[in-house]
Design an enzyme around this catalytic site. Structure first.
Site, PDB file in Angstrom:
ATOM      1  N   LEU A  74     -65.858  77.697  -4.330  1.00 17.05           N
ATOM      2  CA  LEU A  74     -66.763  78.835  -4.137  1.00 17.05           C
ATOM      3  C   LEU A  74     -66.014  80.116  -3.764  1.00 17.05           C
ATOM      4  O   LEU A  74     -66.358  80.800  -2.806  1.00 17.05           O
ATOM      5  CB  LEU A  74     -67.820  78.486  -3.092  1.00 17.05           C
ATOM      6  CG  LEU A  74     -68.787  77.393  -3.541  1.00 17.05           C
ATOM      7  CD1 LEU A  74     -69.705  76.962  -2.410  1.00 17.05           C
ATOM      8  CD2 LEU A  74     -69.610  77.844  -4.750  1.00 17.05           C
ATOM      9  N   ASN A  76     -67.407  73.175  -1.588  1.00 13.72           N
ATOM     10  CA  ASN A  76     -66.169  73.912  -1.338  1.00 13.72           C
ATOM     11  C   ASN A  76     -65.373  73.164  -0.284  1.00 13.72           C
ATOM     12  O   ASN A  76     -65.954  72.603   0.657  1.00 13.72           O
ATOM     13  CB  ASN A  76     -66.494  75.328  -0.851  1.00 13.72           C
ATOM     14  CG  ASN A  76     -65.281  76.223  -0.923  1.00 13.72           C
ATOM     15  OD1 ASN A  76     -64.844  76.596  -2.007  1.00 13.72           O
ATOM     16  ND2 ASN A  76     -64.706  76.537   0.226  1.00 13.72           N
ATOM     17  N   ARG A  77     -64.041  73.195  -0.421  1.00 16.85           N
ATOM     18  CA  ARG A  77     -63.189  72.470   0.515  1.00 16.85           C
ATOM     19  C   ARG A  77     -63.475  72.907   1.956  1.00 16.85           C
ATOM     20  O   ARG A  77     -63.592  72.088   2.841  1.00 16.85           O
ATOM     21  CB  ARG A  77     -61.722  72.725   0.143  1.00 16.85           C
ATOM     22  CG  ARG A  77     -60.755  71.812   0.824  1.00 16.85           C
ATOM     23  CD  ARG A  77     -59.371  72.008   0.279  1.00 16.85           C
ATOM     24  NE  ARG A  77     -59.007  73.417   0.268  1.00 16.85           N
ATOM     25  CZ  ARG A  77     -57.787  73.879   0.015  1.00 16.85           C
ATOM     26  NH1 ARG A  77     -56.833  73.037  -0.284  1.00 16.85           N
ATOM     27  NH2 ARG A  77     -57.519  75.162   0.022  1.00 16.85           N
ATOM     28  N   LYS A  86     -58.681  81.467 -24.783  1.00 13.14           N
ATOM     29  CA  LYS A  86     -58.748  82.348 -23.603  1.00 13.14           C
ATOM     30  C   LYS A  86     -57.383  83.004 -23.337  1.00 13.14           C
ATOM     31  O   LYS A  86     -57.308  84.184 -22.958  1.00 13.14           O
ATOM     32  CB  LYS A  86     -59.220  81.560 -22.375  1.00 13.14           C
ATOM     33  CG  LYS A  86     -59.194  82.363 -21.065  1.00 13.14           C
ATOM     34  CD  LYS A  86     -60.114  83.576 -21.125  1.00 13.14           C
ATOM     35  CE  LYS A  86     -60.350  84.369 -19.867  1.00 13.14           C
ATOM     36  NZ  LYS A  86     -59.322  84.864 -19.067  1.00 13.14           N
ATOM     37  N   HIS A  97     -57.055  85.774 -25.698  1.00 14.88           N
ATOM     38  CA  HIS A  97     -57.901  86.864 -25.197  1.00 14.88           C
ATOM     39  C   HIS A  97     -57.138  87.688 -24.168  1.00 14.88           C
ATOM     40  O   HIS A  97     -57.128  88.918 -24.193  1.00 14.88           O
ATOM     41  CB  HIS A  97     -59.187  86.278 -24.587  1.00 14.88           C
ATOM     42  CG  HIS A  97     -59.964  87.267 -23.765  1.00 14.88           C
ATOM     43  ND1 HIS A  97     -59.592  87.618 -22.475  1.00 14.88           N
ATOM     44  CD2 HIS A  97     -61.064  88.006 -24.043  1.00 14.88           C
ATOM     45  CE1 HIS A  97     -60.435  88.523 -22.006  1.00 14.88           C
ATOM     46  NE2 HIS A  97     -61.336  88.773 -22.938  1.00 14.88           N
ATOM     47  N   ARG A 116     -45.267  95.985 -18.293  1.00 13.78           N
ATOM     48  CA  ARG A 116     -45.630  95.695 -16.890  1.00 13.78           C
ATOM     49  C   ARG A 116     -44.372  95.387 -16.074  1.00 13.78           C
ATOM     50  O   ARG A 116     -44.246  95.829 -14.949  1.00 13.78           O
ATOM     51  CB  ARG A 116     -46.612  94.521 -16.818  1.00 13.78           C
ATOM     52  CG  ARG A 116     -47.992  94.864 -17.342  1.00 13.78           C
ATOM     53  CD  ARG A 116     -49.028  93.873 -16.846  1.00 13.78           C
ATOM     54  NE  ARG A 116     -50.300  94.045 -17.530  1.00 13.78           N
ATOM     55  CZ  ARG A 116     -51.429  93.436 -17.188  1.00 13.78           C
ATOM     56  NH1 ARG A 116     -51.450  92.595 -16.170  1.00 13.78           N
ATOM     57  NH2 ARG A 116     -52.543  93.642 -17.865  1.00 13.78           N
ATOM     58  N   HIS A 164     -23.438  80.137 -41.451  1.00  7.18           N
ATOM     59  CA  HIS A 164     -24.838  79.692 -41.322  1.00  7.18           C
ATOM     60  C   HIS A 164     -25.588  79.686 -42.659  1.00  7.18           C
ATOM     61  O   HIS A 164     -26.758  79.310 -42.682  1.00  7.18           O
ATOM     62  CB  HIS A 164     -25.571  80.587 -40.315  1.00  7.18           C
ATOM     63  CG  HIS A 164     -25.056  80.434 -38.917  1.00  7.18           C
ATOM     64  ND1 HIS A 164     -25.221  79.280 -38.188  1.00  7.18           N
ATOM     65  CD2 HIS A 164     -24.343  81.273 -38.122  1.00  7.18           C
ATOM     66  CE1 HIS A 164     -24.652  79.423 -36.999  1.00  7.18           C
ATOM     67  NE2 HIS A 164     -24.111  80.616 -36.930  1.00  7.18           N
TER      68      HIS A 164
END
Ligand code: 6PG
Length: 509
Positions: free
Chosen positions: A14, A36-37, A204, A207, A310, A474
């Site tokens: 909660l 809730n705990r 998500k 998103h 950021r 390569h």
């Protein structure tokens, strides 16, 4: 303690998201057992908020389990990471059934969700659902991105569809009229089953990666206009408010307009934004998106730039020190103000299209990598309302993937192609102005590099391959031979002292 199971669903955790989601569920007529705990938090929540008969307070996990109807459904809203496992273990140890559904609604890493679904398969149905929209979204209608066992989804679906944000079926615009006790009950819900195991949490995560770049682009638009035109916060607020009437109409542009007109509570006549320290925080979901792009080899460069921007902002002390010895031009612009504002608007829109193209390209690759079948029109549709990136633009993406579900890249859709055709001269001018004036615009620039790279038949990777073959044998492919045939040249090395060396003939090191 309830005598018989009455609740339609249980909710554990909660904090602000948990409380708001519980109230949202209760507003839609479902009974929610909450735990809730720290019991005091639960008691206070019930005392403060209990909508008539909507919440059942539980002081122990056992009470919670006893309170929920079978097959039991539990939402976990705790900090992503070990806490999710701890709560799931607690439910298992307290005796939930194999058919009971444990839904992690936190911002969990999708690979954790894949792992948890397997790990707990003998004890419960572990399910992952992304939730976006912050506390207001959780309270009045979030965008919900569920992924997991399809049968479990059928049990969750009525609740998910009820509590999700709704959009107008004709316009695709969010219906944002909910108030406590009066939820929105009509419209198209911003939720849909996305796929098994980690698919919901993956979507998500994308998103959030898009959220990072959307925010960075807005920041760059704000910064260029304030530095080149000397505009102050209230005028910038009006510009963003005007943009919000057009193609850029979105939650993030709208809140930017709101933020820029907020007076500073500590300095009369000044604006709060000018006093906020310019170092960005992050909880890591943007970084996950970038890491995933690197892992899968998808060029999501703008999303990654937004993460790096950021990081760079966080080097505040270093930046202060570096500002003295490191020189650059002093920004100055003598052109037409309105033209520049329009150009920045176009630069923002074109860059945004590229950023979303990258996000959808990532999901396209991920479905192969993780064995999902993602429906891109549906994903864009459930982002039209409730979530942080909600925008008019998402309807255009929904339309693009509805027209062609196999669209290789959003840039190739006729609408988006046209938009870039229209806006690109302005976009290029803004990028040049940023460069010549020494103003960092990594998101605008990287989006343009993506666009120009993606549309290039030839890139300088031929030279790069030659270099790789030169120093490491390569190998390279040739333009005049079929793909898949690899060549190596024993490069003569005139610049190197002629000593005898042995060169590898094959794939290199
Ligand atoms: C959402 C948001 C949310 C996220 C915050 C903070 O969709 O509601 O994405 O899940 O926690 O936006 O993210 P950062 O701290 O990483 O900026």
């Amino acid at each position: 303690m309830p005598q018989q199971p009455l609740a339609d669903i249980g909710l554990i955790g909660l904090a602000v998201m948990g409380e708001n989601l519980a109230l949202n569920i209760a507003d839609h007529g479902f009974k929610v057992a909450v735990y809730n705990r720290t019991t005091d938090i639960m008691r206070k929540f019930i005392a403060r908020e209990n909508p008539p008969g909507g919440l059942v307070g539980c002081e122990t996990i056992q009470q919670l389990i006893a309170a929920v109807k079978r097959p039991r459904k539990f939402i976990i809203l705790v900090k992503a990471g070990p806490a999710v496992d701890a709560v799931t273990q607690q439910l298992i140890e307290a005796g939930i059934d194999t058919d009971d559904i444990v839904v992690d609604c936190g911002n969990s890493l999708f690979t954790d969700t894949i792992r948890r679904e397997k790990q707990y398969a003998d004890e419960c149905k572990f399910f992952g659902s992304g939730v976006s929209g912050g506390e207001i979204g959780a309270r009045f209608g979030p965008s919900l991105m569920p992924g997991g066992d399809p049968n479990s989804w059928q049990h969750l679906r009525p609740i998910w569809e009820a509590i999700a944000a709704k959009v107008d079926p004709k316009t695709g615009k969010p219906i944002e009229t909910a108030t406590p006790g009066h939820p929105v009950t009509t419209g198209v819900p911003c939720t849909a089953y996305l796929g098994p195991n980690g698919a919901g949490h993956y979507v998500k995560m994308i998103h959030n990666g898009i959220e990072y770049i959307d925010m960075q682009l807005i920041g760059e638009a704000y910064w260029l206009m304030s530095n080149l035109l000397g505009l102050k916060a209230p005028e910038l607020s009006r510009i963003f408010a005007t943009w919000n009437q057009g193609d850029l109409d979105s939650y993030l542009i709208q809140i930017t307009a709101d933020i820029l007109q907020q007076p500073d509570p500590m300095h009369m006549g000044d604006y709060l934004v000018d006093y906020i320290l310019d170092t960005a925080g992050q909880k890591g979901t943007g970084k996950w998106t970038s890491t995933n792009a690197l892992d899968m080899g998808v060029p999501a460069n703008s999303i990654t730039e937004a993460v790096f921007a950021r990081f760079l902002s966080a080097l505040k002390h270093e930046r202060i020190d570096a500002s003295k010895p490191l020189t650059g031009p002093t920004p100055s612009y003598t052109g037409n103000k309105e033209q520049l504002i329009n150009a920045v608007r176009d630069a923002l829109y074109c860059s945004k299209i590229c950023a979303y193209a990258q996000g959808f390209q990532l999901m396209r690759e991920a479905q192969k990598e993780y064995n999902w079948k993602l429906d891109f029109a549906t994903i864009a549709a459930i982002w039209r309302g409730g979530c942080i990136i909600r925008a008019r633009f998402l309807q255009k993406i929904t339309d693009a993937y509805t027209r062609n579900s196999d669209l290789v890249n959003l840039l190739l859709d006729p609408y988006f192609n046209d938009q870039i055709k229209t806006g690109q001269t302005n976009w290029r001018n803004v990028v040049s102005l940023a460069a010549t004036n020494g103003l960092p615009a990594p998101a605008f620039m990287s989006a343009m590099a993506y666009y120009d790279g993606y549309r290039s038949v030839r890139l300088p990777a031929n030279l790069l391959q030659a270099q790789r073959d030169y120093f490491g044998a390569h190998t390279y492919e040739r333009t005049d031979q079929p793909r898949g045939q690899f060549y190596h040249l024993d490069w003569p090395e005139p610049s190197r002292p002629q000593i005898a060396i042995v060169k590898g003939a094959g794939g290199g090191h």
